[in-house]
Design an enzyme around this catalytic site. Sequence first.
Site, short mmCIF file in Angstrom:
data_model
loop_
_atom_site.label_atom_id
_atom_site.label_comp_id
_atom_site.label_asym_id
_atom_site.label_seq_id
_atom_site.Cartn_x
_atom_site.Cartn_y
_atom_site.Cartn_z
CD GLU A 42 35.36 44.07 43.53
OE1 GLU A 42 36.57 43.96 43.23
OE2 GLU A 42 34.92 42.57 44.24
CB CYS A 63 27.61 43.06 53.43
SG CYS A 63 27.76 43.21 50.83
CB CYS A 96 25.04 48.29 48.72
SG CYS A 96 23.86 47.62 49.40
CB CYS A 105 28.05 37.17 40.89
SG CYS A 105 27.62 38.02 42.08
CB CYS A 155 24.32 44.08 55.43
SG CYS A 155 22.90 44.63 55.11
CB CYS A 196 28.14 35.00 49.53
SG CYS A 196 27.49 33.86 47.53
#
Length: 341
Positions: free
Chosen positions: A90, A117, A110, A103, A114, A329
Site C-alpha cells: 500500500e 500497527c 514488516c 507515504c 509493533c 498511520c
Amino acid sequence: MHSRPLLGQTLTELTAWVTAQGQPAYRAKQLHQWLYQRGVRHFQDITVFPKSWREQAQLELGRSHIAQRWIARDGTVKYLLQLHDGNLIETVGIPSADRLTVCVSSQVGCPMACDFCATGKQGFTRNLAVHEILDQVLTVQTDMARRVSHLVFMGMGEPLLNLDALVTAIHRLHQDCGISQRAMTISTVGVPQQIARLAQAQLQTTLAVSLHAPTQELRQRLIPSGRHYPLEQLLADCRDYVARTKRRVSFEYTLLRGVNDTPELAHQLAKLLRGFQSHVNLIPYNPIADADYQRPTMEQVQAFQRILAGEHIAVTVRQTRGLSAQAACGQLRSLVGTIAK
Ligand code: SAH
C-alpha cells in the site's frame, strides 16, 4: 523480472542500454523523461519511439499495477499496488493546499511486529527493490495529476532494514524525479547499527524515530524489537547522528489511551529528551483490527502536549489524514477485501 528493470537506472545507464539496443543515444534522454517525468507504465506507450522497436522490445519497465484505490473524505488516496510477483503493498497520497506528500512503503509486510500497527500484525514477506519504491511515487504523481513535493518513508515496512535500496531510491527520487531530499522523512523504529550507516550516506533527509515510550520496560512491551535495542543506546545513536549529519532528529510518539499518555510519562519523556536538539510529533492512535488500544481524547492529547511544551520540548500533534479509507498511520495492511470501501 529477468533483466534489471529500466526504472531505477540513471541517464548514463539508460544510455548504455539504448546504444546496446542499436538505437541512437538521444533516445536515452527521451526514455529518461518518459520514465521519471511522465511516469509511463509500458514501454509500448513511449510513442516517440519507433513502432518496430516498441513492438519487438516487449520490455517490463518495472511498474506495478493499481489493484485497488480508496479515496478518503479528506482527499487522501490509498493505493493497493500489485507487484510483478503478485505481492501487494500500500501507498498513500496525501494532498494539502501547498503540497502533495506520498507515504512510501519499503517492505512487503514488516518484521518489527509493533503491537499497535496493522502492518506489524501481517508479518514480513520481503524487501522492496529500488524500482518498486520509485514506482509508488510515480503512481501517485500520475494518478493524482499533481507533482509530488514531499515523501515520508512511513508506509509498510522498516526502512532501515532495507537501507541500500532506500538510499539508492532516494538518490533517484532526488536526481531523476526532482524531489528535494529536505522534503523527505525516513521513519524508523530503530535497528542496531543502521542509524550510523544512514549517517554515512550523507543525505539531507529528516530522520524520525518511533519512540512511543520514555522507559525501556514500556517501550519493549509495545515494540518487541526494542528488546534488542535498549532505549539508551537508541538515543545515544540519535545524538551521534545529529552530531555527524548536523540534521535534527524528530521523535514520533503514538498516544495510546491509558497506556503511554499519562502526565507522569509526559514528564519522564521531557526529562529523557532534555537538552536534545529534537522535536516530538504526537500521533493519536488510529484504530486497527486485532488490537485493544484506544485513541485518547483531544483533551488528553493536548494535556500531554502542554506538559512537553512547558518543559521546553518542541512538540506538534500529527494531523490525522485518511482515516475514513483506513489509510492513516499504522493502518496499512495489504489484504484485499479486509478494508471497508
Ligand atoms: N516502520 C516505520 C514507519 C512506520 S509508520 C517506523 O516504525 O517508524 C509511521 C508511524 O506511525 C510510526 O511511528 C508508527 O509507530 C506509527 N503507528 C503505527 N501504527 C499506528 C497506529 N495504529 N496509530 C498511530 N500511529 C501508528
